[in-house]
Design an enzyme around this catalytic site. Structure first.
Site, short mmCIF file in Angstrom:
data_model
loop_
_atom_site.label_atom_id
_atom_site.label_comp_id
_atom_site.label_asym_id
_atom_site.label_seq_id
_atom_site.Cartn_x
_atom_site.Cartn_y
_atom_site.Cartn_z
N ASP A 57 0.81 -1.21 0.00
CA ASP A 57 0.00 0.00 0.00
C ASP A 57 0.85 1.26 0.00
O ASP A 57 2.08 1.22 0.20
CB ASP A 57 -0.96 0.01 1.21
CG ASP A 57 -0.31 -0.52 2.49
OD1 ASP A 57 0.93 -0.53 2.57
OD2 ASP A 57 -1.04 -0.92 3.40
N HIS B 61 -7.33 -4.84 10.13
CA HIS B 61 -7.03 -4.59 8.72
C HIS B 61 -5.74 -5.27 8.28
O HIS B 61 -4.83 -5.49 9.08
CB HIS B 61 -7.06 -3.09 8.37
CG HIS B 61 -5.89 -2.28 8.84
ND1 HIS B 61 -6.00 -0.98 9.25
CD2 HIS B 61 -4.57 -2.58 8.95
CE1 HIS B 61 -4.81 -0.51 9.57
NE2 HIS B 61 -3.93 -1.47 9.41
N GLU C 228 -9.77 -1.96 5.24
CA GLU C 228 -10.39 -1.64 6.52
C GLU C 228 -11.68 -2.45 6.72
O GLU C 228 -12.25 -2.94 5.73
CB GLU C 228 -10.73 -0.14 6.55
CG GLU C 228 -9.51 0.78 6.41
CD GLU C 228 -8.72 0.95 7.70
OE1 GLU C 228 -8.63 0.00 8.50
OE2 GLU C 228 -8.15 2.04 7.89
N ASN D 290 -7.71 -2.95 14.22
CA ASN D 290 -9.09 -3.23 13.82
C ASN D 290 -9.18 -4.43 12.86
O ASN D 290 -10.19 -4.66 12.23
CB ASN D 290 -9.72 -1.99 13.17
CG ASN D 290 -8.97 -1.53 11.93
OD1 ASN D 290 -8.04 -2.21 11.49
ND2 ASN D 290 -9.36 -0.41 11.35
C1 F6R Z 1 1.46 -1.49 6.19
C2 F6R Z 1 0.15 -2.11 6.27
C3 F6R Z 1 -0.65 -2.12 7.53
C4 F6R Z 1 0.17 -2.43 8.78
C5 F6R Z 1 -0.72 -2.43 10.01
C6 F6R Z 1 0.06 -2.67 11.28
O1 F6R Z 1 1.99 -1.64 4.89
O2 F6R Z 1 -0.28 -2.60 5.30
O3 F6R Z 1 -1.67 -3.07 7.40
O4 F6R Z 1 0.79 -3.68 8.63
O5 F6R Z 1 -1.37 -1.19 10.12
O6 F6R Z 1 0.90 -1.59 11.51
P1 F6R Z 1 2.00 -1.63 12.67
O7 F6R Z 1 3.00 -2.65 12.26
O8 F6R Z 1 2.59 -0.22 12.65
O9 F6R Z 1 1.29 -1.95 13.92
#
Ligand code: F6R
Length: 251
Positions: free
Chosen positions: A68, A139, A144, A137
């Site tokens: 992303d 994701h 989301e 959440n």
């Molecule tokens: C990042 C991504 C997100 C993160 C997720 C967890 O490329 O796709 O899904 O993996 O938000 O983020 P952290 O590791 O910062 O808790």
């Protein structure tokens, strides 16, 4: 099938994840890796950098596709995911940057960029190994919680909880972009193997819902229950709710 590795702490989780990625590269030096950003994989990447510098692991023929990118951020913006990947991994290893792909957050036609990203991932034969972090959440990528799973790479409105979770990386929450381009479930589920990493108590609920709860777009990661090769590497805190359930079952 879902395999779960319980590691004692974040460092051990990172080392285990790095070993799994390295094993994939040893299996096929020209493999396609799906990569993630965020705080969770940083130490995993540090291990890979260390092994690359020591001459034990080469990325020379590896191709990468990231999950992303924030919409509206230039690749050289210090909060863009392209910048993150360069500074946390690509700048320090022997990878050919022409073989590293991140959606373009500045594309004039974001929908076209998304369609082209899907074509690219498909033309590469999808990822051999897709690394994922997990949102509080539930994701994955920036898919989301929603009323349906979206297959294609698409533009998504970030939820307030994601904006809040990512605010610490920006000067303040108002600076966090409100939209992102994210791989959809098609590319993620198309990967031959998925490696999901999680650390800290804050992820315990999401891990539990993803792997013990119903398969529902309200918890996007729950779709992984339908993938035939998922490896979850978590530290004790992130897996605490799963462990509590298992212990209760044993009694
Ligand atoms: C990042 C991504 C997100 C993160 C997720 C967890 O490329 O796709 O899904 O993996 O938000 O983020 P952290 O590791 O910062 O808790």
């Amino acid at each position: 099938m879902i395999r779960i590795y319980l590691e004692e702490d974040h460092a051990a989780m990172s080392r285990r994840a790095a070993h799994i990625i390295a094993a994939e590269i040893h299996r096929d030096p020209s493999c396609v890796l799906g990569l993630a950003t965020g705080s969770t994989p940083i130490e995993t990447y540090k291990n890979l950098i260390e092994w690359n510098k020591a001459g034990d692991l080469s990325f020379a023929d590896v191709t990468t596709v990231n999950l992303d990118e924030y919409k509206g951020l230039a690749p050289d913006h210090d909060q863009s995911y392209r910048y993150f990947m360069n500074t946390n991994l690509f700048d320090h290893i022997d990878i050919d940057k022409d073989n590293t792909f991140v959606p373009n957050g500045l594309a004039e036609d974001a929908d076209m960029e998304c369609a082209e990203y899907d074509e690219l991932v498909e033309s590469l034969g999808f990822a051999d190994l897709q690394l994922l972090g997990l949102g509080h959440n539930g994701h994955i990528g920036f898919n989301e919680p929603d009323t349906c799973f979206t297959k294609e790479t698409h533009v998504v409105d970030l939820t307030q909880s994601t904006i809040d979770a990512n605010a610490s990386f920006f000067e303040s929450a108002v600076d966090v972009p409100r939209q992102a381009l994210t791989m959809g479930m098609g590319c993620i589920m198309g990967a031959r193997r998925v490696l999901l990493i999680a650390s800290g108590e804050g992820k315990a609920d999401a891990i539990y819902k993803a792997f013990c709860g119903p398969i529902t777009p309200e918890c996007p990661a729950s779709i992984l229950q339908l993938h035939n090769d998922v490896v979850v590497v978590g530290d004790r805190a992130a897996l605490s709710k799963l462990l509590a359930e298992e212990l209760t079952e044993e009694v």
